[in-house]
Every structure is written in C-alpha cells, then in structure tokens.
Design an enzyme around this catalytic site. Structure first.
Site, PDB file in Angstrom:
ATOM      1  N   TYR A 152      -8.991  36.490  19.953  1.00 14.43           N
ATOM      2  CA  TYR A 152      -8.551  35.066  20.045  1.00 14.43           C
ATOM      3  C   TYR A 152      -6.916  35.090  20.276  1.00 14.43           C
ATOM      4  O   TYR A 152      -6.409  34.335  21.237  1.00 14.43           O
ATOM      5  CB  TYR A 152      -8.762  34.420  18.807  1.00 14.43           C
ATOM      6  CG  TYR A 152      -8.430  32.906  18.833  1.00 14.43           C
ATOM      7  CD1 TYR A 152      -9.179  31.879  19.360  1.00 14.43           C
ATOM      8  CD2 TYR A 152      -7.486  32.346  18.023  1.00 14.43           C
ATOM      9  CE1 TYR A 152      -8.982  30.610  19.404  1.00 14.43           C
ATOM     10  CE2 TYR A 152      -7.155  31.233  17.841  1.00 14.43           C
ATOM     11  CZ  TYR A 152      -7.723  30.350  18.549  1.00 14.43           C
ATOM     12  OH  TYR A 152      -7.525  29.025  18.569  1.00 14.43           O
ATOM     13  N   LYS A 156      -4.804  33.551  23.642  1.00 15.89           N
ATOM     14  CA  LYS A 156      -3.977  32.575  23.579  1.00 15.89           C
ATOM     15  C   LYS A 156      -2.486  32.927  23.833  1.00 15.89           C
ATOM     16  O   LYS A 156      -1.776  31.944  24.298  1.00 15.89           O
ATOM     17  CB  LYS A 156      -3.990  31.956  22.127  1.00 15.89           C
ATOM     18  CG  LYS A 156      -5.173  31.244  21.691  1.00 15.89           C
ATOM     19  CD  LYS A 156      -5.688  30.185  22.695  1.00 15.89           C
ATOM     20  CE  LYS A 156      -6.709  29.248  22.319  1.00 15.89           C
ATOM     21  NZ  LYS A 156      -7.239  28.156  23.082  1.00 15.89           N
TER      22      LYS A 156
HETATM   23  P1  NDP Z   1     -14.245  22.890  18.160  1.00 10.38           P
HETATM   24  O1  NDP Z   1     -15.190  23.877  18.123  1.00 10.38           O
HETATM   25  O2  NDP Z   1     -14.683  21.559  17.643  1.00 10.38           O
HETATM   26  O3  NDP Z   1     -14.314  22.636  19.862  1.00 10.38           O
HETATM   27  C1  NDP Z   1     -14.364  23.535  20.707  1.00 10.38           C
HETATM   28  C2  NDP Z   1     -14.781  22.944  22.115  1.00 10.38           C
HETATM   29  O4  NDP Z   1     -15.121  23.755  22.997  1.00 10.38           O
HETATM   30  C3  NDP Z   1     -16.139  22.142  21.872  1.00 10.38           C
HETATM   31  O5  NDP Z   1     -16.333  20.910  22.179  1.00 10.38           O
HETATM   32  C4  NDP Z   1     -17.153  23.146  22.822  1.00 10.38           C
HETATM   33  O6  NDP Z   1     -18.140  22.462  23.437  1.00 10.38           O
HETATM   34  C5  NDP Z   1     -16.245  23.805  23.860  1.00 10.38           C
HETATM   35  N1  NDP Z   1     -16.621  24.904  24.385  1.00 10.38           N
HETATM   36  C6  NDP Z   1     -16.428  26.016  23.930  1.00 10.38           C
HETATM   37  N2  NDP Z   1     -17.148  26.895  24.499  1.00 10.38           N
HETATM   38  C7  NDP Z   1     -17.217  26.438  25.787  1.00 10.38           C
HETATM   39  C8  NDP Z   1     -17.921  26.710  26.896  1.00 10.38           C
HETATM   40  N3  NDP Z   1     -18.299  28.147  27.260  1.00 10.38           N
HETATM   41  N4  NDP Z   1     -18.120  26.023  27.901  1.00 10.38           N
HETATM   42  C9  NDP Z   1     -17.761  24.518  27.713  1.00 10.38           C
HETATM   43  N5  NDP Z   1     -17.383  24.387  26.621  1.00 10.38           N
HETATM   44  C10 NDP Z   1     -17.150  25.059  25.576  1.00 10.38           C
HETATM   45  O7  NDP Z   1     -12.722  23.273  18.048  1.00 10.38           O
HETATM   46  P2  NDP Z   1     -11.464  22.706  18.097  1.00 10.38           P
HETATM   47  O8  NDP Z   1     -11.271  21.339  18.433  1.00 10.38           O
HETATM   48  O9  NDP Z   1     -10.714  23.160  16.851  1.00 10.38           O
HETATM   49  O10 NDP Z   1     -10.411  23.515  19.383  1.00 10.38           O
HETATM   50  C11 NDP Z   1     -10.229  23.108  20.573  1.00 10.38           C
HETATM   51  C12 NDP Z   1      -9.037  24.013  21.208  1.00 10.38           C
HETATM   52  O11 NDP Z   1      -7.734  24.039  20.030  1.00 10.38           O
HETATM   53  C13 NDP Z   1      -9.602  25.356  21.077  1.00 10.38           C
HETATM   54  O12 NDP Z   1      -8.837  25.997  22.520  1.00 10.38           O
HETATM   55  C14 NDP Z   1      -8.796  25.986  19.900  1.00 10.38           C
HETATM   56  O13 NDP Z   1      -8.702  27.394  20.381  1.00 10.38           O
HETATM   57  C15 NDP Z   1      -7.689  25.263  19.831  1.00 10.38           C
HETATM   58  N6  NDP Z   1      -6.893  25.261  18.614  1.00 10.38           N
HETATM   59  C16 NDP Z   1      -7.550  24.733  17.383  1.00 10.38           C
HETATM   60  C17 NDP Z   1      -6.726  24.667  16.263  1.00 10.38           C
HETATM   61  C18 NDP Z   1      -7.490  24.286  15.059  1.00 10.38           C
HETATM   62  O14 NDP Z   1      -6.844  24.360  14.024  1.00 10.38           O
HETATM   63  N7  NDP Z   1      -8.435  23.581  15.066  1.00 10.38           N
HETATM   64  C19 NDP Z   1      -5.648  25.479  16.318  1.00 10.38           C
HETATM   65  C20 NDP Z   1      -5.118  26.340  17.227  1.00 10.38           C
HETATM   66  C21 NDP Z   1      -5.754  25.941  18.522  1.00 10.38           C
HETATM   67  P3  NDP Z   1     -19.675  22.862  23.325  1.00 10.38           P
HETATM   68  O15 NDP Z   1     -20.152  23.180  21.937  1.00 10.38           O
HETATM   69  O16 NDP Z   1     -20.640  21.832  23.990  1.00 10.38           O
HETATM   70  O17 NDP Z   1     -19.788  23.977  24.351  1.00 10.38           O
END
Ligand code: NDP
Length: 249
Positions: A152, A156
C-alpha cells in the site's frame, strides 16, 4: 439527454466511503458523476441515494486490458469527461515477510497501475478540449513510514510521483493534476485496519493535532475545491486533509 454543457466526472470506488462522499458533493454541485466499482449492490444503493445524476458502472479497475472499453462507455454516453477522481483502492495489513508476490502485485495493480491506465485513456479525451481535472487519492502512507502496509505504501508513494510527473507534462495543455492525502478517515477501510488494533488507532489519533479521525465529507470538500475553478492556479500539489496528522509529533 443534454450533457454537452454539463460537467461530467468519473469517481472510481464511488460506491462507498470517501468515493461516495465525493460523488455526493459533485452531484449536489450538478455534476453528472459516473461511479465505478465491483459490488453491484453498493453501486445501486448509491444510485438510489443520489438519484439520476449518479451513473453506476460495474467494472474491476484492476483488469487493465478492459480500461479502454470502460472509458469508451463513458464517452459514448456523455461525449466528454471533465473530472477524474482516482479513488478506488485496497489495503492489506500484514507482516513484511508474510506478503506473497501475488498479494503485492494485486495491490500495486489496483492502487497504481489502474490509476495510470484510466488516466491515460481519460487524458486522450481531455487533450483535444485543452481542459480537464484529475485528482488522485494518495495517503499518509506516502508521507511517512507505516509498518505492515508495504505494498500500500509503495503504491501511494508512486501515486505522488506520478501526480507530479503528470502535472508538469499535462498542465501546459490545460489539464490540472492534483492529489489529496487523507489522514485517518472513518470508512470501511479504516474500520478493518484499526478497529481490531486499538493500539494502532490510538497512535493514529494521538499524532493528529485535531484529536479525532476525519469524515469522508472532509475529503469530498477538498475534491470539490480542487476540481473547481476556484483552484484554477493549483496543479501538482499533494494536499494533506488530515487534521494535522502529517505534521503531528
Ligand atoms: P473503501 O474500502 O470504503 O472504498 C474503496 C472503494 O474502492 C470501494 O468503493 C471499492 O468498490 C473500490 N474498489 C476497490 N477495488 C476496486 C477494483 N478493483 N475495481 C473497482 N473498484 C474498486 O475505502 P476508503 O473510502 O477509505 O478509501 C478510498 C480511497 O482513499 C482509497 O484509495 C484509499 O487508499 C484512500 N485512503 C483512505 C484513507 C482512510 O483513512 N479511509 C486514508 C488514506 C487514503 P467495490 O468494493 O465495489 O469494488
């Protein structure tokens, strides 16, 4: 439908967490927003919640060979794309020596390679209009060292480098590229990573001067700003939205 004069956005991972909040913000600003995810139920729930400006597409962004067809689908429907938010991402918390090559590769493909492929296909359609806006969702894992999230962190950190390289190449052509580095935000991802690990949660909040985790809307407000004309002279930045976590002691 008249979409010629409408703003059109793609938010990957727009069905949940931070992506859903960004989609909600965009839609409240009248932006037609395509959300991309793998979980049909989540996508349909978002559509029901947000209404007809929300267009779900069920697509696995880690399937790189099919990315051109995903973007073609959006272009066929709307004719243009104004904003791309590369938000979809996965995390894996595991000891360094336990991670297999396949697991490492899976995270790099989802969090990094897909961002490259989607951006490349979208930029092809932004260039002729000399206009566009791309926001990559980075992480604190690119700002300082965090144990047990090696793939990860690698993905990033590469996103930050790619953001800067894209910005210098594409900004002269009217396309702004920025990233947001969220701190610790309450979503399914952090619930999985922190709820069963109270020490890690205490550490994350302990080094956050504002003293609490953020909400997905905190990131959404920043995304709306960066994608708006109010940010017209901003490109190539990695904006921390983290309650001060990145400068915390
Ligand atoms: P979630 O797990 O809630 O959301 C992740 C989203 O990504 C889901 O909607 C999922 O949809 C989608 N996703 C994952 N893999 C795929 C794929 N192969 N194809 C299509 N869609 C995909 O996490 P967050 O909202 O927390 O994270 C969102 C972003 O923010 C990420 O990039 C994360 O790294 C980043 N982030 C989050 C932090 C936090 O504190 N929450 C901190 C720093 C960064 P589905 O399941 O339908 O595939």
């Amino acid at each position: 439908m008249d979409t010629v004069n409408k703003r059109v956005a793609i938010v990957t991972g727009g069905g949940s967490g931070i992506g859903l909040a960004i989609t909600e913000k965009f839609i409240s600003g009248g932006i037609h927003t395509v959300i991309v995810g793998r979980d049909e139920k989540k996508l349909q729930a978002a559509r029901t919640q947000l209404g007809e400006l929300c267009y779900p597409i069920n697509h696995d962004v880690s399937d790189l060979a099919t990315i051109p067809s995903l973007i073609k689908k959006v272009i066929d429907k709307f004719g243009h794309i104004d904003i791309l938010v590369n938000n979809a991402g996965i995390n894996m918390k595991k000891d360094f020596i336990e991670i297999t090559d396949e697991e490492f590769q899976q995270i790099i493909t989802t969090n990094l390679c897909s961002v490259f492929s989607i951006s490349r296909e979208v930029v092809k359609h932004m260039l002729p209009r000399n206009s566009g806006n791309i926001i990559n969702i980075s992480s604190m894992a690119a700002q300082y060292g965090m144990p047990r999230v090696i793939a990860y962190s690698a993905s990033k950190t590469a996103i930050d480098g790619m953001t800067r390289a894209m910005a210098v190449e594409l900004s002269p052509k009217g396309i702004r590229i920025n990233a947001i580095a969220p701190g610790f935000i309450e979503t399914a991802m952090t619930a999985k990573a922190l709820n069963a690990d109270p020490e890690r949660k205490k550490k994350a909040v302990g080094r956050t001067p504002m003293g609490h985790m953020g909400q997905p809307m905190d990131i959404a407000d920043a995304a709306l700003f960066l994608s708006s004309d109010a940010a017209r002279y901003i490109t190539g930045v990695i904006l921390p939205v983290d309650g001060g976590n990145s400068i915390g002691f």
